[in-house]
Design a protein around this motif. Sequence first.
Motif, PDB file in Angstrom:
ATOM      1  N   GLU A 121       0.833  -1.217   0.000  1.00 33.24           N
ATOM      2  CA  GLU A 121       0.000   0.000   0.000  1.00 33.24           C
ATOM      3  C   GLU A 121       0.863   1.260   0.000  1.00 33.24           C
ATOM      4  OE1 GLU A 121      -0.696  -2.525   2.501  1.00 33.24           O
ATOM      5  OE2 GLU A 121      -1.739  -3.331   0.748  1.00 33.24           O
ATOM      6  N   ASP A 122       2.137   1.136   0.433  1.00 32.38           N
ATOM      7  CA  ASP A 122       3.008   2.302   0.470  1.00 32.38           C
ATOM      8  C   ASP A 122       3.575   2.628  -0.912  1.00 32.38           C
ATOM      9  OD1 ASP A 122       2.725   2.542   3.249  1.00 32.38           O
ATOM     10  OD2 ASP A 122       4.202   0.951   3.550  1.00 32.38           O
ATOM     11  N   LEU A 123       3.431   1.680  -1.834  1.00 30.50           N
ATOM     12  CA  LEU A 123       3.968   1.896  -3.181  1.00 30.50           C
ATOM     13  C   LEU A 123       2.838   2.318  -4.124  1.00 30.50           C
ATOM     14  CD1 LEU A 123       6.257  -1.249  -3.340  1.00 30.50           C
ATOM     15  CD2 LEU A 123       6.779   1.036  -2.475  1.00 30.50           C
ATOM     16  N   ARG A 124       3.223   2.815  -5.298  1.00 28.13           N
ATOM     17  CA  ARG A 124       2.205   3.312  -6.229  1.00 28.13           C
ATOM     18  C   ARG A 124       1.724   2.193  -7.158  1.00 28.13           C
ATOM     19  NH1 ARG A 124       6.242   7.493  -6.465  1.00 28.13           N
ATOM     20  NH2 ARG A 124       5.792   8.970  -4.795  1.00 28.13           N
ATOM     21  N   ILE A 125       1.239   1.109  -6.526  1.00 27.82           N
ATOM     22  CA  ILE A 125       0.771  -0.042  -7.295  1.00 27.82           C
ATOM     23  C   ILE A 125      -0.668   0.179  -7.751  1.00 27.82           C
ATOM     24  CG2 ILE A 125       0.274  -2.514  -7.180  1.00 27.82           C
ATOM     25  CD1 ILE A 125       2.672  -2.767  -5.255  1.00 27.82           C
ATOM     26  N   LYS A 126      -1.479   0.752  -6.869  1.00 26.76           N
ATOM     27  CA  LYS A 126      -2.865   1.077  -7.215  1.00 26.76           C
ATOM     28  C   LYS A 126      -2.871   1.998  -8.438  1.00 26.76           C
ATOM     29  CE  LYS A 126      -5.166   3.667  -4.499  1.00 26.76           C
ATOM     30  NZ  LYS A 126      -5.071   4.176  -3.132  1.00 26.76           N
ATOM     31  N   GLU A 127      -1.988   2.984  -8.414  1.00 26.33           N
ATOM     32  CA  GLU A 127      -1.905   3.933  -9.523  1.00 26.33           C
ATOM     33  C   GLU A 127      -1.473   3.225 -10.819  1.00 26.33           C
ATOM     34  OE1 GLU A 127      -0.764   4.338  -6.491  1.00 26.33           O
ATOM     35  OE2 GLU A 127      -1.174   6.365  -5.763  1.00 26.33           O
TER      36      GLU A 127
END
Lengths: 216, 216
Positions: A121-127
């Motif tokens: 969740e701390d990385l821009r994976i959702k984006e």
Amino acid sequence: MTKVLPRSVERLSQLLASLPSIGPKTANRLTFYLLGRDKSELREFGEALSSLKDNLLICQRCFIITEEDPCPICRDEGREQSRIAVVEEPLDVIALERARYNGLYHVLGGQISPLNNVSPEDLRIKELIQRLSQEHVEELILATDPSLEGEATALFIQERIEENQREGKIPTTLQISRLARGLPVGGDLEYADELTIGRALEGRQIIRQNDKNGSK
Amino acid sequence: MTKVLPRSVERLSQLLASLPSIGPKTANRLTFYLLGRDKSELREFGEALSSLKDNLLICQRCFIITEEDPCPICRDEGREQSRIAVVEEPLDVIALERARYNGLYHVLGGQISPLNNVSPEDLRIKELIQRLSQEHVEELILATDPSLEGEATALFIQERIEENQREGKIPTTLQISRLARGLPVGGDLEYADELTIGRALEGRQIIRQNDKNGSK
């Protein structure tokens, strides 16, 4: 012991020593080197440091550090728009640029690392998932570090994409690749570690086909 | 290739890479590390750099960099006033201070080095001779580098002093010494070079006298 160093010298030396890979002795040496430079040069240097972040933004598409949003890479129509390289840090972008990569980027902002308290969740994976569902992407190159954490991060992203593909949110035509692992160019076979040699063996490329196979 | 790095990032990176022992890759890494710090920290750092030399003087007695002339060492009456260590650079003063040397200093400002176009006149040797003729000095420790240039510098100073002693300008009671050469403490004999071992042999210290010699 008499207090030898002037305050300003000690202060700069301490600040320099707080930087990664610079120990107290190197910091002292750098400070005394700087003492030999002109005041005007020191002011220029100091100004460059003070104002480093003043006009910087984060590109809201690829998350590179930039002066304008979107960043020069996202705005460059000469680049391959259907290829995205997923990297951990902005420095990785520079490394790929040096290797003449000509696609787009997606900067994750780190790697999954439970030890360092970095979760997906701390990385821009959702984006990234969102980009893949909105942009026309043909190939996604997972260019995370060839380390345990880098591999885990790549695997996590791959699974997340497949999940979204099953739900129909990301086209199944998307090709996912990973940078080749193998012997570093210019390296020495005898100095390579066994994991690297193992990967180089797995990924070996046939340069001349066996005739029997060729005529099958 | 698209211009990736924002100007401010590139500028700082170039300035850092101009420092000794910092290559372009380290400079990039340091710059990106600094990008992760607060603006207020960057301003503090920048200010420390800009103002580094603003209030600095050179002590007109020992030529250390200082905020006040004479410097704290020259003003410290607790130090041995009759002992002077001759060093090449201000950094050498810090090294000797760490070793708890408690005398005064004389900073030459370099070493005699024809290759680098540094001649004896470029160093503060004249000032040293003057100090030796005016101050009450009992011991002069030639603490120049244990290198070819350092040895040559020490030898040159020694000859110049003897010349002045013959002319009656410097008292002949002055003792001149040189830092011991030998194996570095904590070092490994097998890794020491032959010159160092040779010096360590020459300067070996007898820890138990031969009885025959002792009864002579």
